[in-house]
Design a protein around this motif. Structure first.
Motif, short mmCIF file in Angstrom:
data_model
loop_
_atom_site.label_atom_id
_atom_site.label_comp_id
_atom_site.label_asym_id
_atom_site.label_seq_id
_atom_site.Cartn_x
_atom_site.Cartn_y
_atom_site.Cartn_z
N GLN B 167 6.13 19.83 -25.64
CA GLN B 167 6.25 18.57 -26.36
C GLN B 167 5.22 18.73 -27.65
OE1 GLN B 167 5.26 14.67 -24.51
NE2 GLN B 167 6.42 15.19 -22.79
N LEU B 169 4.61 21.22 -29.45
CA LEU B 169 5.28 22.10 -30.11
C LEU B 169 6.58 21.46 -31.11
CD1 LEU B 169 5.48 25.48 -28.17
CD2 LEU B 169 3.86 25.12 -30.15
N LYS B 170 7.20 20.82 -30.16
CA LYS B 170 8.43 20.08 -30.62
C LYS B 170 8.16 19.10 -31.49
CE LYS B 170 12.80 18.65 -30.25
NZ LYS B 170 13.94 19.29 -29.87
N ALA B 171 7.06 18.34 -31.22
CA ALA B 171 6.54 17.30 -32.21
C ALA B 171 6.30 17.98 -33.76
CB ALA B 171 5.42 16.62 -31.86
N GLN B 172 5.65 19.11 -33.51
CA GLN B 172 5.16 19.68 -34.95
C GLN B 172 6.46 20.19 -35.62
OE1 GLN B 172 1.75 22.52 -34.51
NE2 GLN B 172 1.56 21.92 -32.51
N THR B 173 7.47 20.67 -34.86
CA THR B 173 8.61 21.26 -35.48
C THR B 173 9.37 19.72 -36.06
OG1 THR B 173 9.96 20.87 -33.60
CG2 THR B 173 9.10 23.01 -34.01
N LEU B 174 9.08 18.66 -35.50
CA LEU B 174 9.49 17.56 -36.17
C LEU B 174 8.84 16.94 -37.35
CD1 LEU B 174 10.72 15.75 -33.13
CD2 LEU B 174 12.18 17.15 -34.62
N GLY B 175 7.83 17.80 -37.67
CA GLY B 175 6.87 17.28 -39.04
C GLY B 175 5.68 16.55 -38.47
N ALA B 176 5.26 16.40 -37.36
CA ALA B 176 4.11 15.65 -37.07
C ALA B 176 2.99 16.21 -37.42
CB ALA B 176 4.26 15.39 -35.46
#
Lengths: 272, 271
Positions: B167, B169-176
């Motif tokens: 989660q 990592l995913k958030a970071q790939t979404l620009g967070a």
């Protein structure tokens, strides 16, 4: 077709254990690269490198000819086998998250017209992956297949340069998996995506990919098995038009096999 | 049918739950009546009539000295201390827990300190609190905070740290950014856990409250119990204990209900 992501003499070591050695790869824009190999051969390590979750021990990775920072960024989207959606947000909220982060640095929440626009964009993306009806559901209310659809929609809304899939369909039953294959192929064509997919399923790798990479240890020291890492032992381009051949049986397709320098041949009917 | 498979319906379960309580009350009454038959002025196990009589004075007759209705003044003072202590602990648990759980450098710097504070028995610090803050309200609230905040902080930090890596990592790939990760991914997911931590801390919080009141106070539920103990006034102590139990049970129920209503996603989407 131009080089999008390239690995130059990349090594990954944990302590004195070598996981990947001498990886030299160039991935072109628009490619669908399937990565297969036995467990522990470094498939996931390769994906972690591309994602930026890990830095290589040696060597460089270039994205658009710029060295990749060892950190995840919005230019690379990812879908994991599990846990890649946020349980506390509805499907719509999950997809809007990427837009909110970009447009509202302080609160990551949008209001007014910006919010309406993000909502519309997210709703359209959800419709694209077939989740229109489940827009206001939480992930806990969705099946595994729906959650993976959501994870894909969530990643695609950021228009990533590369989409990384880590065994995305591994936990789904065969019927649903087939639907997901059609979905990902359609999105790959429609959005002109570049995809790297790690999978355990050899059939899936050949069915979806335009190129199949096999990672494996290519030499073995019985006294110190950890001292040799895996490398790309087969790099098989599949010259097929994916849009038309998806429904056909893969086994009847002629495979053009280009063995690696090791000169090993592959048994294509009983793939490893 | 095996006992593990025996399903109990809601109404039936309420009835079954009442049985042991009723039995206990009946047992008490029987023993109390027996003692009173032998000694009419027995103080150890008062009969209900005596309890009502004793409590009547505290509930409805103003105290001669202070002019206050003692029972309500005690309740108000104790609840005020309890809520202040719980509130401060909850806020600090949320803030520190998020930072500790999400940011490895913060965890490396302060993790050991928090663990160290958490293993000190809080009552051992009570003298220090009385010396530092005097005998007023501050010391009592501080005891509650010191008693439960470290546990809550560790619980929240552990929960944040246990969020799936995917989660984050995913958030970071979404620009967070780190900040966005904290307020949009970690904070909302930790809130149900925070309410759960408050629930679990309610018991210890009451213990620390009553302890502080027993040692130095001039009003409060714990103070009253320990005061009338000198006169063997079981007719006041027992109703007070029952009242504390009722307050604690109601608080617990409110927290459970809030958790279910406010965070449907954490309960399979059901409301």
């Amino acid at each position: 077709m131009t080089a999008l992501l390239s690995f130059k003499d990349v090594w990954v070591e944990y302590g004195d254990k070598i996981v990947l050695e001498r990886i030299n790869l160039t991935i072109e824009e628009g490619a669908f690269v399937s990565v297969i190999g036995p467990s522990g051969a470094g498939k996931s390590s390769l994906l972690r490198l591309a994602l930026g979750q890990e830095a290589p021990t040696r060597g460089t990775i270039l994205l658009d000819d710029i060295p990749l920072a060892p950190e995840c960024g919005p230019d690379r989207g990812v879908v994991f086998q599990h846990y890649s959606v946020f349980p506390h947000l509805t499907a719509l909220g999950n997809v809007m998250f990427g837009l909110e982060c970009a447009q509202s640095p302080l609160l990551a929440k949008l209001t007014g017209a910006a919010r309406r626009q993000a909502r519309e964009e997210a709703a359209a993306m959800l419709e694209e992956v077939g989740l229109k009806e489940a827009m206001h559901s939480y992930p806990a209310q969705m099946s595994g297949g729906m959650q993976q659809r959501l994870a894909i929609a969530q990643a695609l809304i950021k228009r990533p340069r590369i989409l990384l899939l880590d065994e995305p369909f591994g936990a789904l039953d065969p019927g649903i998996r087939n639907d997901m294959h059609q979905l990902i192929t359609r999105l790959w064509t429609d959005y002109k995506l570049t995809v790297i997919m790690v999978t355990h399923d050899i059939g899936e790798a050949f069915k979806l990919g335009t190129r199949v990479l096999t990672l494996d240890k290519w030499r073995h020291d019985p006294h110190a098995p950890h001292r040799y890492g895996a490398k790309v032992v087969y790099d098989i381009p599949l010259e097929r038009n994916k849009q038309e051949s998806l429904s056909q049986d893969d086994a009847t397709q002629p495979l053009s096999i280009v063995p690696d320098d090791a000169g090993i041949t592959i048994d294509r009917f009983d793939n490893n | 049918m095996r006992w593990v498979n025996r399903h109990v319906s809601r109404s039936r379960s309420a009835m079954m739950g009442a049985i042991p309580i009723v039995l206990l009350v009946v047992l008490y009454l029987v023993i109390a009546a027996e003692r009173h038959a032998a000694n009419p002025s027995d103080k150890i196990l008062p009969l209900p009539g005596a309890m009502v009589e004793a409590m009547w004075g505290l509930l409805f007759v103003p105290d001669q000295l202070s002019g206050r209705l003692l029972f309500w003044a005690d309740t108000l003072a104790s609840l005020q201390r309890l809520f202040l202590g719980l509130g401060i602990s909850t806020l600090s648990a949320l803030l520190v827990g998020l930072l500790l759980g999400l940011l490895p450098p913060v965890r490396a710097t302060f993790g050991t300190l928090v663990t160290g504070i958490a293993v000190i028995p809080p009552i051992a610090l009570l003298p220090i609190l009385f010396i530092a803050f005097g005998l007023g309200e501050t010391a009592k609230v501080a005891l509650i905070v010191i008693g439960i905040a470290p546990f809550m902080i560790r619980d929240i930090a552990g929960h944040v740290a246990a969020l799936p890596r995917e989660q984050i990592l995913k958030a970071q790939t979404l620009g967070a950014s780190t900040w966005q990760l904290m307020i949009r991914v970690a904070l909302p997911q930790v809130l149900p856990r925070l309410i759960e931590a408050v629930r679990l801390s309610l018991g210890p919080a009451w213990v620390f409250l009553i302890s502080a009141e027993a040692i130095a106070a001039d009003i409060g539920l714990g103070y009253r119990i320990f005061l009338v103990r000198r006169y063997l006034a079981m007719d006041v102590i027992l109703p007070y204990v029952a009242w504390i139990a009722l307050l604690a049970a109601v608080l617990d129920m409110i927290l459970v209900w809030t958790n279910r209503k406010a965070f449907p996603w954490a309960h399979g989407g059901r409301r």
